[in-house]
Every structure is written in C-alpha cells, then in structure tokens.
Motif scaffolding. Structure first.
Motif, short mmCIF file in Angstrom:
data_model
loop_
_atom_site.label_atom_id
_atom_site.label_comp_id
_atom_site.label_asym_id
_atom_site.label_seq_id
_atom_site.Cartn_x
_atom_site.Cartn_y
_atom_site.Cartn_z
N VAL A 73 0.86 -1.18 0.00
CA VAL A 73 0.00 0.00 0.00
C VAL A 73 0.90 1.23 0.00
O VAL A 73 1.65 1.46 0.95
CB VAL A 73 -0.93 0.01 1.23
CG1 VAL A 73 -1.74 1.31 1.27
CG2 VAL A 73 -1.86 -1.19 1.20
N TYR A 74 0.85 2.01 -1.08
CA TYR A 74 1.59 3.26 -1.24
C TYR A 74 3.08 3.11 -0.89
O TYR A 74 3.59 3.76 0.02
CB TYR A 74 0.97 4.36 -0.38
CG TYR A 74 -0.48 4.63 -0.69
CD1 TYR A 74 -0.93 4.69 -2.01
CD2 TYR A 74 -1.42 4.81 0.32
CE1 TYR A 74 -2.27 4.92 -2.30
CE2 TYR A 74 -2.76 5.05 0.04
CZ TYR A 74 -3.17 5.10 -1.27
OH TYR A 74 -4.50 5.33 -1.55
N PRO A 75 3.81 2.28 -1.63
CA PRO A 75 5.25 2.13 -1.38
C PRO A 75 6.02 3.33 -1.92
O PRO A 75 5.48 4.14 -2.69
CB PRO A 75 5.60 0.86 -2.16
CG PRO A 75 4.63 0.86 -3.30
CD PRO A 75 3.35 1.42 -2.74
N PRO A 76 7.30 3.47 -1.56
CA PRO A 76 8.12 4.57 -2.09
C PRO A 76 8.27 4.49 -3.61
O PRO A 76 8.32 5.51 -4.29
CB PRO A 76 9.47 4.38 -1.39
CG PRO A 76 9.16 3.61 -0.16
CD PRO A 76 8.01 2.71 -0.52
N ASN A 77 8.37 3.26 -4.15
CA ASN A 77 8.51 3.05 -5.58
C ASN A 77 7.54 1.97 -6.03
O ASN A 77 7.04 1.19 -5.23
CB ASN A 77 9.94 2.60 -5.94
CG ASN A 77 10.89 3.76 -6.07
OD1 ASN A 77 10.82 4.52 -7.03
ND2 ASN A 77 11.78 3.91 -5.10
N TYR A 78 7.32 1.92 -7.33
CA TYR A 78 6.46 0.89 -7.90
C TYR A 78 7.19 -0.45 -7.86
O TYR A 78 8.17 -0.65 -8.56
CB TYR A 78 6.10 1.26 -9.34
CG TYR A 78 5.06 0.36 -9.97
CD1 TYR A 78 3.71 0.54 -9.69
CD2 TYR A 78 5.42 -0.65 -10.84
CE1 TYR A 78 2.75 -0.27 -10.26
CE2 TYR A 78 4.47 -1.47 -11.43
CZ TYR A 78 3.14 -1.28 -11.14
OH TYR A 78 2.19 -2.09 -11.71
#
Length: 752
Positions: A73-78
């Motif tokens: 859920v909403y990581p720093p990067n894809y």
C-alpha cells in the motif's frame, strides 16, 4: 453474530509464480547450491521496480521473495519484495504449521566492504557505511502476528567449514508423462546437474584428470553398488596453457547424464522424486541478527504517532570492523505461522521491503534519491467494472477520471508532467484518446504522511470509443510521468483494457481468499446489464488450501433484484466442487441446459454452501466493489465488511463452446540492451521465447513511440535498432506479432 462468519484468508500458492515457472525455458536453478559467489562492488541498490516475479539474480542469491506491485500500500517506488510463507515455487513451505517457523529469505550476494576497488581505497569505519531500506507489514495481504517478525542479519563466509549436499527434489513430471507411472526397478535419465564445483584441493594442469562430483547413481550389478564420482579430463574446463589452482572455481558443468535406478516406492505424474545430483561443497556463512520488527496490522502500523507513514525507513550504520571484508552479506527473513483450522491454512504473514541501499559516504539523514515514480497499479477506464463485454459498453460506463499516484523521492519539490495515450490492437494511437498532460509540483515523499498523502492527479478520461458487435477487444493505455527539468527521470506503466464476454470487478489477481463459516451461507455479487442479454455461466477463481480442505460441495445460484439486494432465487445449479483449472485462470461453470434471459437491470450471481468450511474464493484487494458483495448466513442480506472484489464473474452473450475461458496470463517479456544505450549507437531487441522462431519474424513489426504517444518509427522487425537520432527521454518499444495479434512492450531510456 453474522459478521463473525465472514472471513478473509491467504492463498496456499502464488499463481503468478506458478505461471512464471511454467513459462520458463529452463527449470529453476537453485543458486543456494552454488559453492561460492563473486563479490559485488559498492554501491548496492535495488528498488524492485523491475517486476519479474523473482529478485534480481545479479544481486540476490535466493528466489523466495515475490517481486510485485499488488500487495503493498503506497510504497516509495512501484514494486516491492514481498515476504510470506510460500516458497520459490509458490507453494506453502513443507514445514509450515501453527507454530512460528522461518519462511522466506532475501539474501544478498557477497559485497566488497573491504575496499573500493576502482579507487584503490580501503574502507574504514570513517567512511560512514550505511544500509537502508523501507518496510511495511500486511499491506493488502495478511496481518503478521506479533511473533511473526521480520528479521535482518549481517553475515560473511565461514572461515573454516564447508557443508556437503547430495540431493534436491525434482518433479516427476519433468521425467515422465501425465499418464505414466514409475515402478520399482525402472530406470530414468536425468541431466540436470549444472552447478559449479569448488576446487578445494590439489593443483591441476591441462592433461590431468579431475574427480568431478556428479549424480549419485546405482549401477546395476549382481549386487547394487553406489557411484558418486567419475573422472573427467581437465581439458573440458581449461585451455592447454592454463592451470587450476587450489581455491579456483571452474565453470558450470552439465555432463552428468547417468541413469538413476529407482529402487523404492512408486511415483506418479504429480509426485516429487529425490533425484541425486552433483555432490558439491557449499561455503557456509556466519550470521548475526542486527534488526527485527514484530508483526503488526497495517492499521496499527500507520497509526503510530512517531511515524504516521505507510512505509518506515530504517538506517543502519555499519561500525563494526568485522563486517569490513570482501564477503560481507546481509539477509532478510520472516517468521510465519498457519491457522489451526484446516480450511484456513493458506498464505499468511506478509511483509514488504523496498529501496534497499548500501554505500559509503552516507549519514543517518541520507534518505533521498532523485527519482520520480508511479506508486500503485493504474486503473481501468470503465466505470464500476474492471472489464465488461464490448456489446454492453456505452458512454455511460466511461469514467470521468482516473486517480494516479506518484512519488518524488528527492528532498525538494519537482515540477512533473503526467500524460497518457491509448492504442488499438494493432498498436495505432487512437485519435482523440490522448491526454496531453497535467503539470504540477510534486512534493517530496518524505514530507507526506497518512493524513496528507494525495494522488498527483485525477486525470480526465478525455474521450472513449465505440465497440460494435460481439467479440473481444483490447485497448492499451500508456501512462507516463517525468520531471520537467530532466525528462530522463520518470516512469512508465502500460495498462491493457480488456473487453471480454463477462462482467468483472476484479483485476484477475487474488491477494486474499474469501469465505463464510456457515452451512447454507450465501455469497453473491451484484451485476447490471445496460442492454438485454443472456447469462451463459459463471466464472469463479478458487484458491487451494492445505490438503484441499476447501474441496466441498456447493450450489451456484442466480437471484433477481429486490430493491438493491438479492431477492427471489431464480436458478440453482447444484452439486458443484471447486475447480482449480490452472494458474491465473478462472473456471467456468456453464449453464448447459438452461437459457437465462437477462432484461436491462440488476441481477445477482453467487454460491450456496453445504458445510461450515471456507470455500476460499479469490479476493482482489486492488479493486474495491464492496458494495456489490452480499452475504447471508441466516440473518438477512448484508454487504461485505471487507474492501476488495470477490472473484466471481457473470458470463453473458453467445452460447459457450469451450468448457473454460482463460482470463489472465503474465505478459511475455521483451528485453532490450543496453538500456540506457549510453555511447552505443544501437540497442539489441531480444524477443520472448513465444515469438523467437525465425520463421515467424516476417510477421513482426517493431514500433517506437515517444513520451507523448507519437509514433516515431515503424519497420519490419530487426533485432538491432539505431538510436543515434533519439533525444533524451523515455520511449516505448513495441513489437507487434501480426500472426497472433500480440504485443510485446518495454520501455527505453535515452540519457546521453
């Protein structure tokens, strides 16, 4: 209470990993068997943005973590590395049980922390060495309990001991056919021994013979004798003037093709056989725990007032001189535990890791990188559904906008531009279906918390298209974001909008399993037709449980609408069992003897249980149709309490001929190199195996699109593409296979 009888559980296997293994040209190579690895130089960095199921084999020595963008859920990067209780084959670990056990590992290659070789610089504590990473518990997966922790260890090769390995497990399906059986006394041939052998004694020259460990085999004499070695000329490995010294590693050797005599048990197609392989020496490593985090729910994790973030960053200084050596390693692993209830025993205890970075010259505040990236999987353009039949599509089902999340991982604001464009099956950009851009300031990820984290843009769906007649249709939507000050810094995602013969809320990827613990319980999904149609069947994705404990009889039902909830049961198809047709595929239960006409309006499709056991229907956590999911355990109809989409689909349209319909598969992988090209005048395009046959080259076209979706190059396929005239920026390389109407796509970065 009824609410307590609705449950989400995990998966017993990972269908994406299963599908990936089935598409591999070669079987898995168990790198943990390799005697020794070449040490990497600093810096070490991985943001897991190359979504390829397994960790990068050039950085990590094991395949147990799952590289994906669906679970976090909403990581720093894809893209992240997900740790759970499934092994590298996507199955539950054999030692999995209700008590905590060590599950996945993510282990780095050895790294040179003794020196910077290119600068002839010896590393000391004064060089300020830090290892950093982000982590998140649960995400869209299962909550790790407090004792199901995430652990980080530092290590290095043992100074004295080697361990000896003789066997690994091999599927019988690699040796025999589906309808065959191996009986006592049979002989099979196996040549899978291709591991390096570590030379640990003596010195060899060109004319010498080397004792090479190979298959442990049984030679058929009057009495069975056991053979472990045979003699091979050193000339197989080295040149006439070369020498192998103590401590050298010789290249991979795959000459072990002796018969293996089956001397016990009977094996069928699905069995595993202990196949003797190379006797090799593995260098042991000594490990020390340096950090750990207890399991927690995502809700509790993000509510901690000391952080208030979706992913926490960890900065670990390396100040012990014992680690400043040429074989330093680090590894993550997680503890897991299963439920005591049989039908609930499935994948659990998810952890997600991102942005792993090790280097010298860092400080505790060194948490920034010049990087602009997408964060979440992109959305369907269809309002309310992920996919619908083309003949049911109208302008009323066009979304007004889509939500796009992006992160700026730098310490300062950057002006960024987002665009998208749409292409048809032939790869042609559809006129009018191009969003020319939204530009705005993207604030640093580090300044945002769970209360102010917002999408970068709600991009309007500027125009749609008309689909005529029955049949499948596809539209490819390319999304691009970039830094206006440097267009080489950015990201690209391609989404395939599918129109098939079913209504679907889910994206085809099951992160969890859904079930009711009540005999007679009903779990249904609401659908709505905009035109009259015919219901032909139901697609359901079932997830397996340990020992198939969800293999229970159920009935399929179709209900009329009663003021927004299921009404009269209109049709019932009884006596069905969960079917596990294949990886990433739903099973279609066809209404063979009944024609169910659907007027315009709402109808419901679902199942009726006959036991208290969970049936474990797939549950997608990346889409949310909670208000379309209803269940009834005897106290009336209720909406589900879980956000997500139940993976039940209504199949409509012409009569079904095939017994099942494949609905999702992993895209074939197209590779280009070098990328970016740097000083190279051209790039090489490496085709996936599915279209690499030379006789099909005449059907292939290569196209290049710029960041705005403009076609700038199109020609018959050639594996070499001249890029001298390309300006800095992102480009989409698309290979179109006219024989099968397939696209293979990847992105190219030009940074001169």
């Amino acid at each position: 209470m009824a609410l307590s009888q609705e449950h989400l559980t995990g998966l017993i296997s990972n269908p994406v990993i299963k599908s990936h293994i089935s598409e591999m040209e070669n079987p898995l190579q168990y790198k943990s068997r390799v005697a020794i690895y070449k040490s990497l130089n600093l810096p070490f960095k991985d943001d897991f943005s190359d979504i390829d199921v397994y960790p990068d084999a050039n950085r990590w020595v094991d395949n147990e973590a799952y590289i994906n963008a669906e679970y976090p859920v909403y990581p720093p990067n894809y893209g992240v590395a997900t740790m759970d209780v499934l092994d590298e084959k996507g199955d539950l670990y054999s030692n999995a049980g209700p008590f905590p056990f060590i599950a996945d590992h993510l282990t780095s290659y050895p790294i040179r922390l003794d020196s910077i070789v290119s600068e002839n610089h010896k590393i000391t504590v004064a060089d300020s060495v830090y290892l950093s990473f982000y982590y998140q518990p649960q995400g869209r997966g299962d909550i790790p309990l407090g004792y199901d922790s995430l652990v980080l260890e530092f290590g290095h090769y043992s100074d004295s001991v080697f361990s000896h390995t003789d066997y690994f497990w091999k599927q019988a399906s690699d040796i025999i056919g589906e309808n065959d059986t191996l009986f006592v006394g049979d002989t099979v041939f196996y040549s899978g021994c291709d591991f390096p052998y570590y030379i640990c004694s003596e010195t060899y020259t060109y004319s010498d013979s080397i004792s090479v460990p190979c298959d442990s085999v049984y030679a058929l004499n009057t009495v069975f004798s056991h053979i472990e070695y045979y003699w091979e000329q050193a000339s197989v490995f080295i040149g006439e003037n070369d020498t192998i010294f103590v401590g050298d590693t010789i290249p991979t050797y795959s000459g072990c093709d002796f018969p293996y005599f089956i001397c016990s048990e009977i094996y069928t197609y699905s069995d595993s056989i202990s196949v003797p392989c190379d006797s090799i020496y593995i260098v042991n490593s000594d490990w020390t725990r340096v950090w750990s985090a207890p399991g927690d729910s995502l809700e509790t994790f993000i509510s901690d007032t000391n952080y208030l973030v979706y992913f926490r960053k960890v900065m670990i200084p390396i100040t012990d001189t014992d680690w400043l050596r040429n074989d330093f390693q680090f590894r993550f692993y997680n503890y897991g535990s299963l439920s005591n209830i049989n039908s609930w025993q499935s994948n659990t205890d998810h952890w997600h890791i991102d942005e792993v970075y090790l280097n010298i010259g860092r400080t505790k505040d060194d948490i920034f990188t010049r990087d602009i990236s997408f964060v979440e999987p992109v959305q369907s353009f269809v309002k309310g559904y992920y996919s619908i039949p083309s003949w049911q599509y109208t302008e009323a089902l066009q979304k007004d906008s889509i939500t796009v999340f992006a992160n700026n991982n730098d310490s300062i604001n950057h002006n960024c531009t987002y665009k998208y464009w749409v292409q048809d099956e032939q790869g042609d950009t559809i006129s009018g279906l191009t969003y020319n851009g939204f530009s705005d300031i993207l604030e640093p990820y580090s300044t945002q918390n769970v209360y102010n984290y917002q999408p970068f843009v709600k991009a309007p769906v500027v125009y749609w298209y008309t689909l005529n007649g029955y049949g499948d249709a596809d539209r490819r939507i390319s999304h691009v974001i970039y830094d206006e000050d440097s267009i080489t810094i950015g990201d690209t995602i391609i989404f395939n909008q599918q129109f098939r013969n079913y209504f679907a809320y889910d994206d085809g990827s099951a992160e969890r399993s859904y079930g009711l613990s009540r005999n007679g319980g009903r779990q249904v999904v609401q659908f709505k037709t905009l035109e009259e149609d015919t219901l032909r069947g139901v697609q359901i994705l079932f997830n397996k449980t340990l020992d198939n404990n969800n293999d229970r009889v159920f009935h399929i039902g179709v209900w009329n609408d009663n003021n927004g909830e299921p009404g009269v049961l209109r049709y019932e198809l009884g006596g069905k069992h969960p079917q596990f047709k294949g990886t990433n595929e739903f099973y279609t239960y066809i209404f063979k003897d009944t024609i169910i006409k659907l007027p315009r309006g709402i109808f419901y499709v679902g199942i009726i249980q006959t036991t208290d056991d969970l049936l474990n229907i797939g549950f997608d956590r990346n889409t949310n149709s909670r208000n379309k999911i209803f269940y009834n355990t005897g106290d009336g109809w209720l909406n589900s309490s879980f956000e997500g989409s139940l993976m039940i689909r209504a199949v409509v349209g012409p009569a079904l001929v095939e017994p099942s319909i494949p609905v999702k598969s992993l895209p074939a992988k197209l590779e280009i190199y070098p990328n970016p090209p740097g000083n190279s005048e051209s790039i090489t395009i490496q085709l996936p195996s599915s279209c690499s046959d030379p006789k099909y080259r005449k059907y292939l076209t290569v196209r290049v699109f710029d960041i705005c979706g403009k076609l700038i190059y199109s020609a018959e396929f050639d594996e070499h593409l001249d890029v001298r005239s390309y300006r800095n920026g992102f480009y989409i390389i698309d290979v179109f296979d006219a024989a099968y109407t397939r696209h293979y796509t990847t992105k190219l970065l030009i940074a001169k």
